[in-house]
Structures are given as structure tokens and as C-alpha cells.
Scaffold this motif. Sequence first.
Motif, PDB file in Angstrom:
ATOM      1  N   PHE A 143      13.461  34.519  16.106  1.00  0.00           N
ATOM      2  CA  PHE A 143      14.245  33.638  15.567  1.00  0.00           C
ATOM      3  C   PHE A 143      13.635  32.201  15.594  1.00  0.00           C
ATOM      4  O   PHE A 143      13.737  31.320  14.671  1.00  0.00           O
ATOM      5  CB  PHE A 143      15.655  33.731  16.306  1.00  0.00           C
ATOM      6  N   PRO A 144      13.159  31.771  16.792  1.00  0.00           N
ATOM      7  CA  PRO A 144      12.534  30.535  16.751  1.00  0.00           C
ATOM      8  C   PRO A 144      11.463  30.154  15.677  1.00  0.00           C
ATOM      9  O   PRO A 144      11.450  29.094  15.044  1.00  0.00           O
ATOM     10  CB  PRO A 144      11.857  30.004  18.353  1.00  0.00           C
ATOM     11  N   LYS A 145      10.592  31.258  15.419  1.00  0.00           N
ATOM     12  CA  LYS A 145       9.476  30.826  14.283  1.00  0.00           C
ATOM     13  C   LYS A 145      10.124  30.970  12.831  1.00  0.00           C
ATOM     14  O   LYS A 145       9.781  30.108  12.199  1.00  0.00           O
ATOM     15  CB  LYS A 145       8.566  32.281  14.439  1.00  0.00           C
ATOM     16  N   TYR A 146      11.255  31.611  12.746  1.00  0.00           N
ATOM     17  CA  TYR A 146      11.797  31.904  11.395  1.00  0.00           C
ATOM     18  C   TYR A 146      12.691  30.387  11.294  1.00  0.00           C
ATOM     19  O   TYR A 146      12.814  29.970  10.264  1.00  0.00           O
ATOM     20  CB  TYR A 146      12.904  32.907  11.362  1.00  0.00           C
ATOM     21  N   ASN A 147      13.322  29.923  12.126  1.00  0.00           N
ATOM     22  CA  ASN A 147      13.961  28.726  12.251  1.00  0.00           C
ATOM     23  C   ASN A 147      13.187  27.521  11.948  1.00  0.00           C
ATOM     24  O   ASN A 147      13.545  26.710  11.107  1.00  0.00           O
ATOM     25  CB  ASN A 147      14.798  28.650  13.407  1.00  0.00           C
ATOM     26  N   GLU A 148      11.890  27.499  12.486  1.00  0.00           N
ATOM     27  CA  GLU A 148      11.064  26.531  12.321  1.00  0.00           C
ATOM     28  C   GLU A 148      10.418  26.597  11.037  1.00  0.00           C
ATOM     29  O   GLU A 148      10.130  25.490  10.311  1.00  0.00           O
ATOM     30  CB  GLU A 148       9.740  26.637  13.118  1.00  0.00           C
ATOM     31  N   TYR A 150      12.035  28.383   8.359  1.00  0.00           N
ATOM     32  CA  TYR A 150      12.799  28.404   6.986  1.00  0.00           C
ATOM     33  C   TYR A 150      14.007  27.323   7.217  1.00  0.00           C
ATOM     34  O   TYR A 150      15.045  27.576   6.417  1.00  0.00           O
ATOM     35  CB  TYR A 150      13.323  29.803   6.775  1.00  0.00           C
ATOM     36  N   HIS A 151      14.152  26.882   8.141  1.00  0.00           N
ATOM     37  CA  HIS A 151      15.543  25.785   8.935  1.00  0.00           C
ATOM     38  C   HIS A 151      16.664  26.898   8.620  1.00  0.00           C
ATOM     39  O   HIS A 151      17.626  26.383   7.945  1.00  0.00           O
ATOM     40  CB  HIS A 151      15.324  25.029   7.783  1.00  0.00           C
ATOM     41  N   LEU A 152      16.893  28.078   9.631  1.00  0.00           N
ATOM     42  CA  LEU A 152      17.859  28.905   9.218  1.00  0.00           C
ATOM     43  C   LEU A 152      19.074  28.041   9.716  1.00  0.00           C
ATOM     44  O   LEU A 152      20.265  28.302   9.405  1.00  0.00           O
ATOM     45  CB  LEU A 152      17.626  30.315  10.110  1.00  0.00           C
ATOM     46  N   GLU A 153      19.036  27.405  10.889  1.00  0.00           N
ATOM     47  CA  GLU A 153      20.139  26.491  11.438  1.00  0.00           C
ATOM     48  C   GLU A 153      20.930  25.685  10.386  1.00  0.00           C
ATOM     49  O   GLU A 153      22.052  25.708  10.328  1.00  0.00           O
ATOM     50  CB  GLU A 153      19.965  25.983  12.868  1.00  0.00           C
ATOM     51  N   SER A 154      20.258  25.011   9.666  1.00  0.00           N
ATOM     52  CA  SER A 154      20.383  24.468   8.704  1.00  0.00           C
ATOM     53  C   SER A 154      21.296  25.000   7.585  1.00  0.00           C
ATOM     54  O   SER A 154      22.348  24.713   7.031  1.00  0.00           O
ATOM     55  CB  SER A 154      19.484  23.263   7.993  1.00  0.00           C
ATOM     56  N   VAL A 156      22.851  28.082   7.948  1.00  0.00           N
ATOM     57  CA  VAL A 156      23.826  28.589   8.646  1.00  0.00           C
ATOM     58  C   VAL A 156      24.948  27.378   8.587  1.00  0.00           C
ATOM     59  O   VAL A 156      26.073  27.679   8.398  1.00  0.00           O
ATOM     60  CB  VAL A 156      23.619  28.993   9.972  1.00  0.00           C
TER      61      VAL A 156
END
Length: 413
Positions: A143-148, A150-154, A156
Motif C-alpha cells: 500500500f505505501p508504494k501504491y499510495n506514493e 497513485y495518491h490513494l489516500e487523497s 479515498v
Amino acid sequence: HSTRRQAVRETGCEEVGMKMHRWVQGCTRTRMLLTIALLSLAGSTAADGAPRRLLQDDEEAEGAAPADYCVTGEFPLEFKNAVDFNVNEGIGIFKDDSTDLQCHCEDHKCGCTGEGENCDEYSQAWFLLLAYAHQFGAFLYDFPKYNEKYHLESMVVWGIIGLILGWLGFLTILYMEIKAVSVTRERDERNKLVAIRAMEKSAKMVELEEKEARIMAPRPYVTICGSLLLFVGLFCQLIPFCHLLSELGLPVAFHGFCPLFVMTSSFIMTSCAVLGILGIVWSCTRGWAALVLLVLALLGELMLFGGFVSCLIWTVLAGAVLFLYFVFLPSQYTEKNEPIPVWLQDVGSFEVETDLDKIGDAFAQGGQAFVEDLSSNPVAEAVTDAAASTKAQIDKLTGQAPPPETDKGNQRP
């Protein structure tokens, strides 16, 4: 004479020898050219044939599942490391020892070996459950790699904000339209009774109609505000995917201009949702008007897949139909003092004022009506009674209940 003959013979032999030498040289050159051409042709054939054969082998290896796999599947995320599991392992307490299906997952594919009933649909369901559980675990691990990337937290956060705003808008429209339908139906029933002389129009009925008019006054503003909330909610939910699609390199509609696609989609979806809500809610009392609204809503949902031009055509067409059906035709029959046909129906009063004082009064009346609906309805009364009885029981158990009153006149000294 003999010397001349010998000279002629030598000269002729030399000429024949030269011709033979030229012929042999020509044959050798031709043979060499033919040999080179044949070798080139053979080399090109071999070069063309080898990749084709390798390609066919690769296609067979990729397309055809191994013969000993009775269950196979492809998954969106990659299994970076080979994963082996048996479906009878289950997930925690959720497992079934009666199944025996050994599975191997690698890259994006999984295959399982088993015999007989172990390859039935029940075992396949367990296989899919466990495979997707491994996929979910791999996603959480990376998840950290995907979040970095694709900005998944933003995404969500924007999705949650859009979901909240969308549901608020939807419930606002639904509440106001249901209230408008209930008021309109009661008024229609009273008008029918007055028309057949079963009821006289008294002063109390006039007061009731004035109260209903005050209740219906905020209807257009509340419905419009709910529509805006629904539009903003849909826009907030869809706009983050523009960044994701551009990162993945996927083609986006409207020739790559994703914000235009999101705005158009949000507008069409909001319009169709509002028309659909109105059509469904008013179908119990205004059948023909509800049919017009539902047809426009369904047509808009279909035109959404056609692109910007089809959406623009639907917008113009829907506006023209709504103006023609709800404004122009009724005004024509009213001006001519002719009875309005049965198929020409309204959906209640929907008048928008431009005076800010009147708009403020309408919202104040709408707020009062909303508070009354919350406080004086069967659900609220039941909740209040349940809370009061619960509090009484708690006070009785803790000894905080007041002592029962006794009749002092009947007590003996």
C-alpha cells in the motif's frame, strides 16, 4: 606449311582455352551467386520460422492451462512471489477440512490440482475466497508504494466527501418531494369531495390550504439545493480517477480532457437522478407526468455513453420537453379557458422567487416544518417513550426513583 598449321593450332587452342576459362569463371560466379541467394533465402526462412514457432509455443503456454489443473483463475494484482496453499486451510476459524484442493499462484494466475469432488463449485468458491484474501494482503503490504504513486489516500478522502454530500443531496430531494406529494394528494382528495358536494369549503379548510402553501413554499429551493449537493458529491467521487487513469496510461473519454468528462457525467447523472426521483415519487398521484420524467431520465442515462455531443443534445431536448409539458401547454389551455386534458398533469407548485426576503421566509418555514416532522412522528414518539421507560427502569434499579405517593388521610396514628 607445317609450321603455319602448328601456329594456327596453337592459336586456336589458346582461343578455346580462353573461352573455356571464361565459361568456367562465369559458371563459378553464377554458382556463387546462386549459392548466396539460396543461403540468404534459407536463412530468412529459418529466421522467420523460428520466432513464429517460439511465438506459437509461447501462445500455447500462455493460453492453455496445464492438464493437471482442474481450477484456474486470473487476478488483477501480481503475485510477486509464488504462493502455495490448500483450500482446506481456510481463513482463521472459517475453514472446511472436507475439501482438498492444492493451489499454486504466480504472476497474475493461479491453478489448483485436485480430484473428483474437490474440483466442484464449492471448492472453487473457497479457492476464489483465499486467492482474493492473498491479493488483499499483498495490496496492504504494498500500500505505501501504491499510495506514493497513485495518491490513494487523497482518492479515498475525496470519495468519502463526495459520498456524504451525494447522500445528503439525495435524501434532501427525497424528503421534500415525498412531503410535496403527500400535501398534493390531501388537497386533491378535498377538492374531489368539494366538487361532489360531500364537503363544504369552510374557513378551517382555507386556513389548512394556507398552511400547506407555507409548507410547499421552500420546495423549489430545497430541491435545487439537494440537486447541487448531489452534483458536487458525484463530481468529488469521480474527479480523483482522472489522475489514476493518466498514471496508468489508459485512454480517457473526451479526447483526454478528463475534467470535462467528469463534469458532464456528473451533470447528466444528477439530472437523471433528480428526474428519476420525481418520476418515482409522483407516480402514485401523477401518472402521466411521472411517465414523462422517467422516460427522460432513462434516455439521459443511455445518452451518457455517447459522449459530449449526445449529452448536449439530451440537455436541450429535456429542457424543451419539460418546458413544453409543464409550462407552455397548460398556459395555452388556461388562456383559452378550456379544461386541461387528463394526460397533461403538474407535479405541484414549483415557483422560484427572486425576492431574498421571501426566500428567507420560505427557508424559515421549511425549517420549522422539518423540526415538526422530526418531533411529531410515530418513530420519534416511539423512541422517546422507549428512552423514558429505560430511564425509569435504571432509576428503579439504582434506587434513584422517587418514592410512591401515599394517601395520608387513610393512615392510622
